[in-house]
Design a protein around this motif. Structure first.
Motif, PDB file in Angstrom:
ATOM      1  N   LEU A   1      -6.717 -11.299  -3.461  1.00  0.00           N
ATOM      2  CA  LEU A   1      -5.457 -11.944  -3.427  1.00  0.00           C
ATOM      3  C   LEU A   1      -4.519 -11.427  -2.401  1.00  0.00           C
ATOM      4  O   LEU A   1      -4.499 -10.123  -2.171  1.00  0.00           O
ATOM      5  N   ARG A   2      -4.011 -12.078  -1.547  1.00  0.00           N
ATOM      6  CA  ARG A   2      -3.154 -11.519  -0.259  1.00  0.00           C
ATOM      7  C   ARG A   2      -1.799 -12.056  -0.655  1.00  0.00           C
ATOM      8  O   ARG A   2      -1.514 -13.382  -0.840  1.00  0.00           O
TER       9      ARG A   2
ATOM     10  N   GLY B   1      -3.506  -3.533   1.320  1.00  0.00           N
ATOM     11  CA  GLY B   1      -2.660  -3.944   0.388  1.00  0.00           C
ATOM     12  C   GLY B   1      -3.040  -5.166  -0.263  1.00  0.00           C
ATOM     13  O   GLY B   1      -2.009  -5.612  -1.036  1.00  0.00           O
ATOM     14  N   ASP B   2      -4.127  -5.838  -0.077  1.00  0.00           N
ATOM     15  CA  ASP B   2      -4.551  -6.791  -0.645  1.00  0.00           C
ATOM     16  C   ASP B   2      -4.729  -6.334  -2.316  1.00  0.00           C
ATOM     17  O   ASP B   2      -4.987  -5.309  -2.697  1.00  0.00           O
ATOM     18  N   LEU B   3      -4.315  -7.497  -3.297  1.00  0.00           N
ATOM     19  CA  LEU B   3      -4.280  -7.125  -4.672  1.00  0.00           C
ATOM     20  C   LEU B   3      -5.955  -7.604  -5.140  1.00  0.00           C
ATOM     21  O   LEU B   3      -6.387  -8.709  -4.741  1.00  0.00           O
TER      22      LEU B   3
ATOM     23  N   GLY C   1      -6.075  -3.679  -9.266  1.00  0.00           N
ATOM     24  CA  GLY C   1      -5.426  -2.483  -8.394  1.00  0.00           C
ATOM     25  C   GLY C   1      -5.374  -3.057  -7.226  1.00  0.00           C
ATOM     26  O   GLY C   1      -5.136  -4.346  -6.867  1.00  0.00           O
ATOM     27  N   ILE C   2      -5.209  -2.111  -6.155  1.00  0.00           N
ATOM     28  CA  ILE C   2      -4.868  -2.420  -4.789  1.00  0.00           C
ATOM     29  C   ILE C   2      -5.620  -2.118  -3.770  1.00  0.00           C
ATOM     30  O   ILE C   2      -6.100  -0.980  -3.874  1.00  0.00           O
ATOM     31  N   ALA C   3      -6.311  -2.835  -2.632  1.00  0.00           N
ATOM     32  CA  ALA C   3      -6.908  -2.271  -1.571  1.00  0.00           C
ATOM     33  C   ALA C   3      -6.178  -1.348  -0.796  1.00  0.00           C
ATOM     34  O   ALA C   3      -4.917  -1.594  -0.470  1.00  0.00           O
ATOM     35  N   VAL C   4      -6.449  -0.188  -0.355  1.00  0.00           N
ATOM     36  CA  VAL C   4      -6.231   0.465   0.688  1.00  0.00           C
ATOM     37  C   VAL C   4      -6.954   1.144   1.666  1.00  0.00           C
ATOM     38  O   VAL C   4      -8.302   1.392   1.429  1.00  0.00           O
ATOM     39  N   LYS C   5      -6.821   0.955   2.907  1.00  0.00           N
ATOM     40  CA  LYS C   5      -7.586   1.125   3.943  1.00  0.00           C
ATOM     41  C   LYS C   5      -7.266   2.729   4.232  1.00  0.00           C
ATOM     42  O   LYS C   5      -6.281   3.234   4.727  1.00  0.00           O
ATOM     43  N   MET C   6      -8.357   3.506   4.272  1.00  0.00           N
ATOM     44  CA  MET C   6      -8.359   5.020   4.251  1.00  0.00           C
ATOM     45  C   MET C   6      -8.923   5.405   5.779  1.00  0.00           C
ATOM     46  O   MET C   6      -9.317   4.628   6.451  1.00  0.00           O
ATOM     47  N   ASN C   7      -8.873   6.802   6.079  1.00  0.00           N
ATOM     48  CA  ASN C   7      -9.016   7.254   7.335  1.00  0.00           C
ATOM     49  C   ASN C   7     -10.558   7.177   7.553  1.00  0.00           C
ATOM     50  O   ASN C   7     -10.940   7.223   8.881  1.00  0.00           O
ATOM     51  N   ASP C   8     -11.439   6.964   6.562  1.00  0.00           N
ATOM     52  CA  ASP C   8     -12.767   6.810   6.952  1.00  0.00           C
ATOM     53  C   ASP C   8     -13.086   5.321   7.427  1.00  0.00           C
ATOM     54  O   ASP C   8     -14.244   4.975   7.602  1.00  0.00           O
ATOM     55  N   GLY C   9     -12.040   4.510   7.439  1.00  0.00           N
ATOM     56  CA  GLY C   9     -11.991   2.833   7.746  1.00  0.00           C
ATOM     57  C   GLY C   9     -12.665   2.167   6.951  1.00  0.00           C
ATOM     58  O   GLY C   9     -12.728   0.925   7.099  1.00  0.00           O
ATOM     59  N   LYS C  10     -12.759   2.750   5.751  1.00  0.00           N
ATOM     60  CA  LYS C  10     -13.308   1.735   4.657  1.00  0.00           C
ATOM     61  C   LYS C  10     -11.847   1.542   3.603  1.00  0.00           C
ATOM     62  O   LYS C  10     -10.946   2.051   3.549  1.00  0.00           O
ATOM     63  N   ILE C  11     -12.390   0.435   2.989  1.00  0.00           N
ATOM     64  CA  ILE C  11     -11.311  -0.098   1.750  1.00  0.00           C
ATOM     65  C   ILE C  11     -11.765   0.727   0.498  1.00  0.00           C
ATOM     66  O   ILE C  11     -12.794   0.635   0.080  1.00  0.00           O
ATOM     67  N   HIS C  12     -10.769   1.563   0.275  1.00  0.00           N
ATOM     68  CA  HIS C  12     -10.674   2.172  -1.098  1.00  0.00           C
ATOM     69  C   HIS C  12      -9.806   1.516  -2.163  1.00  0.00           C
ATOM     70  O   HIS C  12      -9.236   0.501  -1.716  1.00  0.00           O
TER      71      HIS C  12
ATOM     72  N   ALA D   1       0.947  -1.317  -0.053  1.00  0.00           N
ATOM     73  CA  ALA D   1      -0.064   0.109   0.008  1.00  0.00           C
ATOM     74  C   ALA D   1       0.715   1.306   0.027  1.00  0.00           C
ATOM     75  O   ALA D   1       0.653   2.255  -0.868  1.00  0.00           O
ATOM     76  N   GLU D   2       1.828   1.358   0.855  1.00  0.00           N
ATOM     77  CA  GLU D   2       2.684   2.510   1.021  1.00  0.00           C
ATOM     78  C   GLU D   2       3.527   2.699  -0.351  1.00  0.00           C
ATOM     79  O   GLU D   2       3.671   3.939  -1.012  1.00  0.00           O
TER      80      GLU D   2
END
Length: 284
Positions: free
Chosen positions: A279-280, A216-218, A234-245, A53-54
């Motif tokens: 995918l992980r 960071g999941d694919l 793409g790539i899953a990113v956990k944001m400040n709203d607590g949701k996966i974007h 993710a980073e």
């Protein structure tokens, strides 16, 4: 040539692999800057999903460029940090993250890792050796021990693909047009894909399992397009709203970005997307 190819390409013949690799001085510098960033942020000590993710975020605003792997007449390992499509964004990010976790942070280390990820069994052997269909990419990278498909365990449902787009439309692919003998090999790969069982989360059920998707999941988006399996990645990113974007390179004319909507809402907005495969990356 377009601006993104104005940089002089260097063709480096890697004796240990026996094939040419195409990249620029800028690509070397961009790669090294990511490794410096990783050292600064001590990323090697974080879970690999967080590293993915980073590292992915360092590509935000990079222009989307289509067909970046089709710039040579023969199959070669092409690296382009300046322009990415959805798959090359995912592969480049994943390769860098795996290098960082292994403390292998030279440009050569990155090239080796990218080859392993992009090609069937990690070996380049002409155009058909590239993992063209993303469902095949999934299968082969599971066999290599690089990723795990967690879709079934988080609530996925069975899905069978019926891929034939490449073999039915060879005129759309530079290497198939110039090498018609490759079409039969592609057909064999399509038959293998069609014989496998996959799992996916239907679009109207993603919200229910979102809390099981990790940073960071694919993510692979299944499609209703005839003859295809995966329409976008793409790539899953956990944001400040607590949701996966969803962090991705969307389409021509856009740049690498993180969706404003949650991944569930993003998938629902685009008609051809039918669901997701999760995918992980395996820890190293």
């Amino acid at each position: 040539m377009k601006n993104y190819f104005k940089i002089t390409l260097l063709i480096c013949f890697a004796v240990q692999f026996g094939f040419a690799q195409v990249f620029s001085d800028k690509d070397i510098n961009e790669c090294n800057s990511r490794f410096s960033f990783a050292v600064e942020k001590n990323l090697s000590q974080k879970p690999i999903g967080d590293v993915i993710a980073e590292v992915g975020k360092t590509f935000l605003n990079t222009p989307y460029v289509a067909h970046t792997l089709e710039v040579t007449d023969t199959e070669q390992l092409v690296i382009n940090f300046s322009g990415l499509d959805c798959t090359t964004f995912l592969e480049t990010t994943f390769s860098l993250a795996r290098c960082i976790k292994q403390n292998k942070t030279s440009f050569d280390d990155f090239r080796n890792e990218l080859q392993v990820i992009r090609y069937r069994d990690g070996k380049i052997d002409k155009y058909p050796s590239r993992l063209h269909y993303f469902s095949d990419w999934i299968h082969n990278n599971i066999e290599k021990g690089l990723i795990k498909d967690v879709t079934k365990e988080i609530g996925g449902k069975p899905i069978k693909f019926k891929v034939n787009f490449m073999s039915e439309n060879p005129h759309l692919y530079k290497h198939l047009k110039s090498n018609p003998e490759f079409v039969n090999e592609i057909k064999k790969q399509e038959k293998a894909i069609n014989g496998r069982q996959y799992y996916y989360i239907p679009e109207n059920e993603i919200e229910k399992v979102e809390n099981k998707i990790q940073n960071g999941d694919l993510i692979a988006l299944t499609t209703s397009d005839k003859g295809l399996d995966i329409g976008h990645v793409g790539i899953a990113v956990k944001m400040n709203d607590g949701k996966i974007h969803f962090m991705h390179a969307p389409l021509v004319g856009s740049k690498v970005q993180i969706s404003e909507d949650s991944i569930s809402d993003y998938v629902k907005k685009i008609k051809k997307h039918t669901g997701i495969i999760v995918l992980r990356a395996n820890e190293i």
